[in-house]
Enzyme design. Sequence first.
Site, PDB file in Angstrom:
ATOM      1  N   GLU A 143       0.820  -1.210   0.000  1.00 55.86           N
ATOM      2  CA  GLU A 143       0.000   0.000   0.000  1.00 55.86           C
ATOM      3  C   GLU A 143       0.857   1.265   0.000  1.00 55.86           C
ATOM      4  O   GLU A 143       0.507   2.279  -0.610  1.00 55.86           O
ATOM      5  CB  GLU A 143      -0.933   0.022   1.214  1.00 55.86           C
ATOM      6  CG  GLU A 143      -2.058  -0.985   1.150  1.00 55.86           C
ATOM      7  CD  GLU A 143      -3.065  -0.634   0.058  1.00 55.86           C
ATOM      8  OE1 GLU A 143      -2.726  -0.802  -1.122  1.00 55.86           O
ATOM      9  OE2 GLU A 143      -4.179  -0.208   0.394  1.00 55.86           O
ATOM     10  N   THR A 196      -5.540   7.577  -5.811  1.00 54.32           N
ATOM     11  CA  THR A 196      -5.532   7.682  -4.333  1.00 54.32           C
ATOM     12  C   THR A 196      -4.487   8.683  -3.889  1.00 54.32           C
ATOM     13  O   THR A 196      -4.707   9.474  -2.960  1.00 54.32           O
ATOM     14  CB  THR A 196      -5.252   6.302  -3.708  1.00 54.32           C
ATOM     15  OG1 THR A 196      -6.301   5.416  -4.090  1.00 54.32           O
ATOM     16  CG2 THR A 196      -5.203   6.370  -2.192  1.00 54.32           C
TER      17      THR A 196
END
Length: 326
Positions: A143, A196
């Site tokens: 991530e 994101t």
Amino acid sequence: MPPHVRVFAPATVSNVGPGFDVLGLALNQPGDVVDAELADAPGVEIVEVTGDDGQLTTDPTRNVVGVAAQSVLSHLLATGRTGLDPEAARAPGVRLWLHKQMPLASGLGSSAASSVAGAVAVNELFGAPLTRRELLAHAMAGERVASGAAHADNAAPGLLGGCVLIRSYDPLDVIDLPVPAALRVAVVHPHCLVSTQKARALLRGRGFVIEHAVANLGNLGALVSGLHRGDLELIGRSIEDRMVEPLRAALIPGYAQVKSAALRAGALGCSISGSGPSVFAFAASDEVATRVAAAMRDAFHEAAGLDADSFVGPVNGTGAYRLDLP
Ligand code: HSE
């Protein structure tokens, strides 16, 4: 044939209204599939990525699946938990195949699904010496590469299933929450992209006002309480985010109309899924959730000219799992 495993990791809805970076839940579909095989050459090789329209690299240091896999492999080697002969001349390596079966930059936790599938697959190859909770830090390494921040609100539900609260990042403290059996999730993915990284950059340096933080704290506490009590109405009215949603709504064409359409169609609550552009809504039955999803798709089309896919179902209670090989 060298040992070979295949793992499915699900899409996830993170933030879940007021819980920016601390709350997430797992869906049954869509998700990613990773094949992993032991190799003689040390390190991690990504043999192939499919389903990504050529957008993802096979460089294992830049593709999240490679980063998460390498993190697990290095840990198992360093701690002597591969189950293999420690006197062997060469450390083993891993070959991976990533099958993207969900959209990128969708707000559905695409990078987490790949990271989780990679971490679980390598662990399974070595007989699963690490628990799902122990794998979380490794999936979070993926991530970090994807978004610049090692947030856990997609990876934790992807690994553990259900609805998960990150009480603390340092030290990592992850709490499973109960999910009422009747709760249904409708998720609609419009055909546009939100990065994101950019959606997070939008929040940086903002002077959030204390009244909005107070509102989010109240809603987050009430949401957790609603999940424990099985109070669907309380869960629904707690899906309110005064901090992040107002800033990110501008990244999603037609968002206000889509949210209104969901609530008019009977949703208990509605907000942005992760960093968007997908939007999720809670409902009290399959029938209502299906109607809500259709209303949201229509609203994306009418308000923004966007086609959209939808996924409707209960929260996934198991997280990632191993698939049988033919
Ligand atoms: N909590 C993260 C964010 C999730 O909203 O930026 C990103 O998928």
